[in-house]
Design a protein around this motif. Sequence first.
Motif, PDB file in Angstrom:
ATOM      1  N   PHE A 145       0.797  -1.168   0.008  1.00 24.61           N
ATOM      2  CA  PHE A 145       0.026   0.075  -0.008  1.00 24.61           C
ATOM      3  C   PHE A 145       0.889   1.433   0.051  1.00 24.61           C
ATOM      4  O   PHE A 145       0.512   2.384  -0.825  1.00 24.61           O
ATOM      5  CB  PHE A 145      -0.937   0.052   1.343  1.00 24.61           C
ATOM      6  N   ASP A 146       1.954   1.130   0.745  1.00 28.46           N
ATOM      7  CA  ASP A 146       2.841   2.379   0.878  1.00 28.46           C
ATOM      8  C   ASP A 146       3.379   2.736  -0.709  1.00 28.46           C
ATOM      9  O   ASP A 146       3.498   3.921  -1.031  1.00 28.46           O
ATOM     10  CB  ASP A 146       3.994   2.120   1.853  1.00 28.46           C
ATOM     11  N   ARG A 147       3.705   1.663  -1.437  1.00 26.39           N
ATOM     12  CA  ARG A 147       4.490   2.026  -2.718  1.00 26.39           C
ATOM     13  C   ARG A 147       3.434   2.336  -3.599  1.00 26.39           C
ATOM     14  O   ARG A 147       3.684   3.282  -4.501  1.00 26.39           O
ATOM     15  CB  ARG A 147       5.082   0.632  -3.069  1.00 26.39           C
ATOM     16  N   GLN A 148       2.016   1.932  -3.489  1.00 31.65           N
ATOM     17  CA  GLN A 148       0.978   2.001  -4.502  1.00 31.65           C
ATOM     18  C   GLN A 148       0.734   3.786  -4.027  1.00 31.65           C
ATOM     19  O   GLN A 148       0.345   4.521  -5.077  1.00 31.65           O
ATOM     20  CB  GLN A 148      -0.268   1.352  -4.172  1.00 31.65           C
ATOM     21  N   GLN A 149       0.700   4.171  -2.923  1.00 35.27           N
ATOM     22  CA  GLN A 149       0.474   5.439  -2.408  1.00 35.27           C
ATOM     23  C   GLN A 149       1.329   6.569  -2.981  1.00 35.27           C
ATOM     24  O   GLN A 149       1.072   7.337  -3.472  1.00 35.27           O
ATOM     25  CB  GLN A 149       0.181   5.633  -0.995  1.00 35.27           C
ATOM     26  N   ARG A 150       2.666   6.011  -2.897  1.00 34.09           N
ATOM     27  CA  ARG A 150       3.704   6.923  -3.362  1.00 34.09           C
ATOM     28  C   ARG A 150       3.606   7.023  -4.965  1.00 34.09           C
ATOM     29  O   ARG A 150       3.706   8.293  -5.465  1.00 34.09           O
ATOM     30  CB  ARG A 150       5.063   6.348  -3.138  1.00 34.09           C
ATOM     31  N   LEU A 151       3.445   6.020  -5.780  1.00 41.59           N
ATOM     32  CA  LEU A 151       3.184   6.008  -7.029  1.00 41.59           C
ATOM     33  C   LEU A 151       1.912   6.848  -7.499  1.00 41.59           C
ATOM     34  O   LEU A 151       2.016   7.564  -8.537  1.00 41.59           O
ATOM     35  CB  LEU A 151       3.017   4.511  -7.766  1.00 41.59           C
ATOM     36  N   TRP A 152       0.746   6.757  -6.661  1.00 39.96           N
ATOM     37  CA  TRP A 152      -0.345   7.524  -6.914  1.00 39.96           C
ATOM     38  C   TRP A 152      -0.403   8.853  -6.870  1.00 39.96           C
ATOM     39  O   TRP A 152      -0.782   9.813  -7.260  1.00 39.96           O
ATOM     40  CB  TRP A 152      -1.473   6.979  -6.113  1.00 39.96           C
ATOM     41  N   ASP A 153       0.429   9.182  -5.630  1.00 38.05           N
ATOM     42  CA  ASP A 153       0.733  10.762  -5.582  1.00 38.05           C
ATOM     43  C   ASP A 153       1.628  11.397  -6.767  1.00 38.05           C
ATOM     44  O   ASP A 153       1.467  12.611  -6.926  1.00 38.05           O
ATOM     45  CB  ASP A 153       1.534  10.722  -4.120  1.00 38.05           C
TER      46      ASP A 153
END
Length: 376
Positions: A145-153
């Motif tokens: 989730f942390d990686r997906q959130q950074r990519l989404w940001d």
Amino acid sequence: MKNIIFLFLAAAFTISCGEEINKSSISDLNSEKATLVNQIDSLNILLKVVENQLLKLDTTKKLHVVTVLPVKNELFKHYIEIQGVVQADKNIEIKPEFGGTVIAIYVKEGQRVFAGQTLIQLDDIAIKNSISELTTQLNLAKTTFDRQQRLWDQKIGSEMQYLQAKAQKESLENNLASLKTQAKKMKIIAPFSGIVDEVFPRIGELTSPQSPTVRLLNLDNVYIEADVTETYLPVVKIGTETILNFPSIGKEVESKITQIGNYINPDNRSFKARINISNKDNTIKPNLLADLKIVDFKREGLVIPSTLVQKDQKGNDYVFTLKTENNENVVIKKLIKISKEYNNEVFITEGLEATDTLVNKGARIVKAGDIVRVNN
């Protein structure tokens, strides 16, 4: 004086009796009879005067001996007497929410415990293994989730991938929280401070939500519950004085009614009354029988022993009092009205004064008008 009067009486009697009656006609005899009757009446009057004089002067006359008692002016209480049973709000049997095998018992019967203290441990190895597995999965889900959130940001990747990673993480967090809650419930914990009265299972036994594991009591504060007949609804209220007697332990406690039931039991026409009492020494136990005395009449007034009250032929209640006349104690009959009777005493509403002196011992052998001697 005494001798002169007796000589006079004897002479008059002798003369009257010894005088020869020589009358022949009826009229003469009737006239003679009238003269004798007048003499007899005069002598009877004189005899009465002499007897009264003798009564006053004769120091050897026999008088009834009595004792006296003052009328008490005090607070009178009347009680209704019923039975009650001791109850305790903090008297429970603790049952587990989940079934399991007992692997540890940390307390003994009679031991004092505190709120939040663990009493019994049930087997929770399966739940702990599930927690460990979910923790590993949750750690991976958080990383994803942390990686997906950074990519989404950075506007990289799809929103669906971000939302799936978030949902996976939150689902695992909720599952892990549920397992930890279940793990806590595998511990039997004291809900309040008290004394362990009984431990039901043994180590190795299987328990279920239907089976009690520990009986826990706190007897610092208990209450008495009693059924009071509906007749006393007007007088039994919150705050009414009570005396509680526990004959089994020889203890008596004064208290007040704490709560009155609002429901009349149709089976026995009674309502519930509750009396809270402090029990710091824990001598009063649940289900102990108590004798209750509840005040239903309380007033300041004249109080006398019930044993002194007598009834005349008309059914009137009366007592004997003493009145001093010419340095003599004369018995006076006084009609009275009784309001309440309790514990061999009666409350008088009419007929007596606070200054009256009652005839005590000997009241059953005297009558109104008697002259008596008082034994102090």
